[in-house]
Design a protein around this motif. Structure first.
Motif, short mmCIF file in Angstrom:
data_model
loop_
_atom_site.label_atom_id
_atom_site.label_comp_id
_atom_site.label_asym_id
_atom_site.label_seq_id
_atom_site.Cartn_x
_atom_site.Cartn_y
_atom_site.Cartn_z
N ILE A 265 -7.83 4.32 -2.38
CA ILE A 265 -6.76 3.62 -1.51
C ILE A 265 -6.64 2.14 -2.30
CG2 ILE A 265 -5.88 2.75 0.60
CD1 ILE A 265 -7.56 4.49 2.07
N THR B 239 -2.31 2.56 4.73
CA THR B 239 -2.12 3.84 4.21
C THR B 239 -2.87 5.13 5.20
OG1 THR B 239 -2.61 3.30 1.77
CG2 THR B 239 -3.26 5.32 2.21
N GLN C 192 0.97 -1.54 0.07
CA GLN C 192 0.17 -0.13 0.06
C GLN C 192 0.89 1.19 -0.01
OE1 GLN C 192 -2.81 -1.82 3.45
NE2 GLN C 192 -3.69 0.41 2.76
#
Length: 380
Positions: free
Chosen positions: A37, A132, A23
Motif C-alpha cells: 500500500i 486504502t 492513497q
C-alpha cells in the motif's frame, strides 16, 4: 499545549500543509497473500526532515482519529502485525512510502490510513480521508482500475469486476463520478437491464452479464473523466457501487508520434531497457507537487496492446511477467524473442496536487523506440 502549537504553526505559515495526501482507494487481495500500500504527499515547504508517516487501520467508511495506530511515530509496529508488516521509502521519490503486509487475514484492516506526523511539533497534520480498503474474496464488492490511459479516436474498455456470480446481475449502470467529492453521481451514461447490448451512441457493455465493463467507441479528449460502475442483483436489496472510480486520462493523438525517436538492437534471449522521458507540465508545478507517476508502454503502434501497464491484468499475454519499469519510466524486457522485433511507445500520466486533496492529471508522450532482435550468436 495543543492550541499553542496550532497558533505557532499558523504564524509559521504551514497550517495548510500538506496540500495533498494520496492513497489508492482499494486493493483486491487474497487470504494468506500479501499487499503493498503506497502513500504519497506533497511537500511545498520542504519539511521532509520534520515529517514522518504513521499508519493506522479502521473498519469504518473513512479514516478518522478513531482509527487504531499500527505503526507509531517511533516506528513501533503493533503486536497484531509484528513480523508481517514492513515499511520502505520509494527509491525514486522522497515523498512516497509503502507498507507491505504479508499473511493477510480477513480481520486485517480492512481500511488502512496514512497520516503525516510532524516530529518537531509532536502533531498530526493531515491524512488520507478514504485510505486504502482491502477487498477480500469472501466479501461482495465491485472493483475498478484506479487509472486508465487512452489515445483519442481509439476504442477503450473500462473494466468493472463483480466478486460474486455474474448470473445474478439484473442491472448495470455506468455513471460519471464527482472527483472533488469522491462520489458516484446519478448522471448515468449507460444502463443495461438484459443480455442484449443497447444504448446506441458511443457506449456499450462488453458482454452483459459475463463482462459488464464499459466500452467507449471513438474516444474524445473530453472523455477524460472519472467513471463508476453500479450494479443490481437478484439477491441484493440495494444497488452496489464500486469504492474505486476509474480516472480515464486521454492523450490527443499527434501524427508526429509515429516518428520513432530511438532504435535499439539486442540479441535474442537477452534483456533490454527502452528509455522514456517526461517533463513537468508547467511552471506552476514542481517535483514536490507530484503525487504519482504511472507509465504505460504500448506495442506496435500508439493505440496497440500494452507491453507494460501499472495493472498486470491489462498487459498483453506476450509480455505479462516479462516487463517491468526501471528508474521512473524506462521499460525492461526480459528474455527478448523474435516477436519483440517491433515498435514500442511510452506514455506518462503525472498526478499532481492542484489544491487541498484535489488532483490534476497530465498525460505526456514519452517517445517511441524501434527494437531490432538479432539472432543468437553461434559459437564455433
Amino acid at each position: 499545549m495543543r492550541p499553542f502549537i496550532v497558533i505557532c504553526l499558523y504564524f509559521l505559515g504551514i497550517t495548510g500543509f500538506p496540500r495533498c495526501v494520496y492513497q489508492v482507494k482499494t486493493r483486491t487481495v487474497q487470504s494468506g497473500g500479501s499487499v503493498t500500500i503506497p502513500c504519497s504527499y506533497s511537500d511545498p515547504w520542504k519539511l521532509e526532515q520534520d515529517l514522518q508517516i504513521i499508519w493506522s487501520e479502521t473498519n469504518g467508511e473513512y479514516c478518522s482519529s478513531a482509527a487504531d495506530t499500527i505503526i507509531s511515530p517511533s516506528g513501533n509496529v503493533t503486536e497484531k502485525y509484528k513480523g508481517r508488516l514492513f515499511r520502505e521509502k520509494d527509491p525514486n521519490r522522497n515523498q512516497t512510502e509503502y507498507i507491505t503486509i504479508t499473511g493477510l487475514d480477513p480481520t486485517d484492516g480492512p481500511r488502512f490510513c496514512c497520516q503525516l506526523y510532524n516530529i518537531r511539533y509532536n502533531e498530526i497534520f493531515k491524512g488520507s480521508k478514504h485510505g486504502t480498503l482491502l477487498q477480500f474474496p469472501e466479501t461482495e464488492y465491485i472493483t475498478q482500475l484506479d487509472e486508465l490511459m487512452a489515445v483519442s479516436s481509439e476504442e477503450v474498455v473500462i473494466p468493472c469486476y463483480y466478486s460474486k456470480n455474474t448470473l445474478d446481475l439484473t442491472n448495470v449502470t455506468w455513471n460519471f463520478a464527482d472527483r472533488e467529492l469522491n462520489l458516484c453521481t446519478d448522471v448515468s451514461i449507460f444502463e443495461s437491464r438484459n443480455a442484449h447490448q443497447y444504448g446506441g451512441g458511443r457506449y456499450s457493455l462488453v458482454n452483459f452479464t459475463q463482462d459488464v465493463s464499459l466500452r467507449i467507441h471513438n474516444l474524445h479528449v473530453n472523455d477524460q473523466r472519472s467513471y463508476c460502475c453500479v450494479i443490481s442483483t437478484s439477491t441484493a436489496r440495494a444497488t452496489l457501487e464500486s469504492k474505486q472510480f476509474t480516472r480515464l486520462v486521454v492523450a490527443d493523438y499527434q501524427p508526429s508520434w509515429n516518428q520513432l525517436t530511438n532504435e535499439i538492437s539486442v540479441e535474442e534471449g537477452h534483456s533490454v531497457i527502452l528509455s522514456c522521458s517526461y517533463t513537468l507540465p508547467s511552471d506552476r508545478y514542481t517535483e514536490r507537487d507530484v503525487m504519482r507517476v504511472n507509465v504505460y508502454w504500448r506495442v506496435e503502434n500508439v493505440t496497440g496492446p500494452y507491453a507494460y501497464h501499472p495493472y498486470q491484468e491489462m498487459v498483453h499475454s506476450t509480455y505479462r511477467h516479462r516487463t517491468s519499469i526501471t528508474g521512473m519510466t524506462n521499460l525492461m524486457i526480459k528474455d527478448v524473442m523474435k516477436a519483440d522485433d517491433t515498435s514500442f511507445y511510452c506514455f506518462v500520466v503525472i498526478k499532481l496536487c492542484a489544491s487541498y486533496n484535489q488532483y490534476e492529471d497530465k498525460i505526456q508522450y514519452g517517445g517511441g523506440t524501434r527494437l531490432i532482435i538479432k539472432g543468437k550468436v553461434k559459437c564455433s
